[in-house]
Design a protein around this motif. Structure first.
Motif, PDB file in Angstrom:
ATOM      1  N   TRP A 133       0.825  -1.211   0.000  1.00 15.51           N
ATOM      2  CA  TRP A 133       0.000   0.000   0.000  1.00 15.51           C
ATOM      3  C   TRP A 133       0.856   1.256   0.000  1.00 15.51           C
ATOM      4  N   LYS A 134       2.075   1.168   0.514  1.00 19.38           N
ATOM      5  CA  LYS A 134       2.965   2.331   0.529  1.00 19.38           C
ATOM      6  C   LYS A 134       3.566   2.601  -0.841  1.00 19.38           C
ATOM      7  N   ILE A 135       4.012   1.549  -1.528  1.00 21.57           N
ATOM      8  CA  ILE A 135       4.808   1.734  -2.731  1.00 21.57           C
ATOM      9  C   ILE A 135       3.973   1.813  -3.997  1.00 21.57           C
ATOM     10  N   LEU A 136       2.744   1.276  -3.990  1.00 19.56           N
ATOM     11  CA  LEU A 136       1.979   1.176  -5.229  1.00 19.56           C
ATOM     12  C   LEU A 136       1.078   2.378  -5.497  1.00 19.56           C
ATOM     13  N   HIS A 137       1.085   3.348  -4.626  1.00 16.42           N
ATOM     14  CA  HIS A 137       0.351   4.585  -4.869  1.00 16.42           C
ATOM     15  C   HIS A 137      -1.102   4.332  -5.243  1.00 16.42           C
TER      16      HIS A 137
END
Length: 483
Positions: A26-30
Motif C-alpha cells: 500500500w505504501k509503494i503502489l500509490h
C-alpha cells in the motif's frame, strides 16, 4: 538527533503476519488515488462507505461493523467472482470440472495464516495485487492503525546506510515480486486477474529501481553495524535478489520475507529499549563517552537461555516487559531534553555533556531506571514485539511455523521452530545452494541481539537437516542452505 533519540514511529501489534508485506504494498503502489475514489464501481479500493465510515479490507471476513470502522471482504463473490474466473480462463488457466472449481481452487490457494478465535483471514501476498487485498485497517480492525510501512522503512534505513531515495525496503520488495511474476506465468495471470476484476483498476507503480544497486555485501558499515538493523538490511537485500527469488517456491519466499520483517520489527524495538537504557546510564556517568562507547554497552537484546534450564529460568517475559516500560519512560525524557538542548545536534559529546550537567534531568533518569511503573505507551510497544516474534497459536492448516518465541501459560521462552532456523541459517549462507558454518550463523544471531548456547544451535540446525559434520567441530560445523 537520530543517534540519540532514534525517532522510530511508535508501533502497535500486527495481528496477521501477511500484513507486513501488505503494508509495503500500500505504501509503494500509490493506490491512494484508487482507495479514495468516489466511483462506486470500484468498491474494493475505497476507504470510506457512503456514510463516510472508514473501510477495513480483509480477504476473508465475517463482515460486521463498529462505530468506527466497516469491514469489507475482498474475496470475490457473485458477479465479481464470475469476472475473476473469466479473467483466469482468458489467461489460459484451465481445470477439469468447470469454472466453478477453478475459482474455488485458486482462491483457496491464496489463504494466509488464520488466527484462532479470529473471524478473518488474510490472503498470502504472493503478488502486488494480491498484497492489496488487505489493508492495515482490515488487518488490525482499527480506524487509525500504525504506519507499519514507515516503521519497516525506518528500521531498514538504519541498517542500510544508503540514501533512502535510492534504496527502500518497499521498492526492493516490489522488484522481487515483479521478478517472481516474470518467471512464473501462473502468478502473473493471478496478479492480472485480481487487478482487473477485484481491485477494479490497475495499480500505479513507481519507476523501476536503477541498475547497479548495492548488494548485502557491499552496503557500507554505518553507526548501526552489528545490530538487528544491520542484519535486517543485509537479509532483505539478499532475500529480494533475483537469486533467492528464483530459488524459493513462491509461498516459501513470502513466508521467509514475512519472517524477516517480523524479526526486524520485534528485535529492532527491543534494541531501541536496550539503547535507551544504555544511553541513560552513560549520561549518569562522570566520564565523557562516545557513540561507540554507548552502543557497546547495549545489553543482549533477547536472552536465549540453555535448553537445559527450567521453565522459570527460560522465561524472558518479566525481564523484557520491565525493559520495555522502562524504555518508554526514558525515551520520553530523552526526547524532551533533546528538544531543549542548545548543543549542536550533530555533536554527540556536546549533547551528552549538556545533559550530564542538568541535575534535574539526571534525577529523572535515575528514577526512571529504577521504576517499575507501566506507562501507557509501553503496552503498545510490548504487544508489537510479542506479536511479531511469537509463534501464532493455531491448529489450522495454514499454521504459523516461523515464530521465535513460544508461550506456555504465563511463561514466554525463546524456542524457534525448524522453519525459523532454516530462514536465518540459509540467509547466513549468502546465496542459494551455498554453505556456511555455525560460526557465521552465530555471528548473524549476535547481530540480531541473541547468543544461544552453541550445542543448542547445532541441535536446531541438525533438526532442520542443515548441519553437516560432527558436533565436536563446534563452530566449524558446516551449514547448508535449505534451498
Amino acid at each position: 538527533m537520530s543517534r540519540i533519540s532514534m525517532s522510530l514511529p511508535r508501533p502497535q501489534y500486527v495481528a496477521v503476519p501477511e500484513a507486513f508485506i501488505s503494508a509495503l504494498a500500500w505504501k509503494i503502489l500509490h493506490v491512494d488515488r484508487l482507495e479514495n475514489s468516489t466511483d462506486n464501481s470500484s468498491e474494493i479500493p475505497m476507504v470510506k462507505d457512503i456514510a463516510g465510515k472508514p473501510i477495513g479490507l480483509l480477504f476473508r471476513t465475517n463482515g460486521g461493523t463498529s462505530r468506527l470502522i466497516k469491514m469489507k471482504q475482498t474475496l470475490p463473490t457473485g458477479i465479481r467472482l464470475v469476472e475473476f474466473v473469466d479473467a483466469l480462463e482468458k489467461a489460459g488457466l484451465q481445470i477439469e470440472g468447470g469454472s466453478d472449481l477453478l475459482g474455488e481452487a485458486v482462491l483457496n490457494s491464496l489463504d494466509g495464516v488464520r488466527i484462532e478465535k479470529s473471524g478473518g483471514q488474510p490472503a498470502s501476498p504472493l503478488t502486488p495485487s494480491i498484497a492489496l487485498l488487505q489493508n492495515m485497517r482490515g488487518a488490525l480492525g482499527t480506524k487509525g492503525p500504525p504506519d507499519t510501512a514507515m516503521i519497516i522503512e525506518s528500521l531498514f534505513a538504519l541498517g542500510a546506510s544508503t540514501s533512502p531515495e535510492l534504496l527502500t525496503a518497499s521498492r526492493l520488495w516490489l522488484r522481487a515480486a515483479k521478478h517472481r511474476m516474470e518467471i512464473d506465468p501462473l502468478l502473473n495471470a493471478l496478479d492480472s486477474a485480481v487487478d482487473r476484476t477485484i481491485l477494479g483498476s490497475q495499480r500505479v507503480e513507481p519507476p523501476p529501481l536503477p541498475a547497479g544497486l548495492p548488494s548485502a555485501e557491499s552496503v557500507p558499515e554505518g553507526d548501526y553495524s552489528g545490530t538487528p538493523f544491520d542484519w535486517f538490511a543485509s537479509a532483505w537485500l539478499r532475500l529480494t535478489s533475483d537469486e533467492w527469488v528464483e530459488a524459493l517456491p513462491a509461498r516459501v519466499w513470502v513466508d521467509w520475507a514475512t519472517t524477516v520483517l517480523r524479526l526486524a520489527t520485534g528485535l529492532g524495538f527491543l534494541w531501541e529499549c536496550s539503547w535507551n537504557e544504555a544511553f541513560a546510564r552513560a549520561v549518569l556517568k562522570s566520564e565523557t563517552v562516545s557513540w561507540g562507547d554507548v552502543r557497546s554497552e547495549v545489553r543482549t537484546v533477547l536472552p536465549w537461555g540453555s535448553s537445559r534450564a527450567g521453565t522459570v529460568a527460560l522465561d524472558v517475559a518479566p525481564q523484557l516487559v520491565a525493559r520495555v516500560y522502562r524504555s518508554e519512560r526514558l525515551r520520553s525524557l530523552i526526547a524532551d531534553r533533546l528538544d531543549a538542548c542548545s548543543a549542536a545536534a550533530s555533536d554527540f559529546g556536546a549533547v551528552m555533556d549538556e545533559m550530564r550537567d542538568d541535575e534535574g534531568f539526571a534525577r529523572s533518569l535515575t528514577e526512571a531506571l529504577s521504576s517499575n511503573e507501566r506507562v501507557g505507551s509501553g503496552k503498545n510497544v510490548w504487544e508489537a514485539i510479542t506479536y511479531a516474534l511469537k509463534t501464532r497459536e493455531t491448529s489450522e492448516s495454514r499454521a504459523d511455523y516461523y515464530g521465535l518465541l513460544q508461550s506456555n501459560g504465563r511463561y514466554l521462552k525463546v524456542d524457534p521452530g525448524t522453519e525459523w532456523i532454516a530462514v536465518v541459517a540459509s540467509l547466513s549462507c549468502v546465496t542459494p545452494g551455498a554453505s556456511s558454518d555455525v560460526g557465521r550463523v552465530m555471528a548473524d544471531l549476535e547481530k540480531m541481539g541473541m547468543r544461544p548456547n552453541l550445542s543448542d544451535l547445532v541441535a536446531l540446525l541438525e533438526r532442520a537437516g542443515m548441519a553437516r559434520g560432527s558436533a565436536d567441530a563446534d563452530q566449524g560445523v558446516r551449514v547448508e542452505s535449505a534451498y
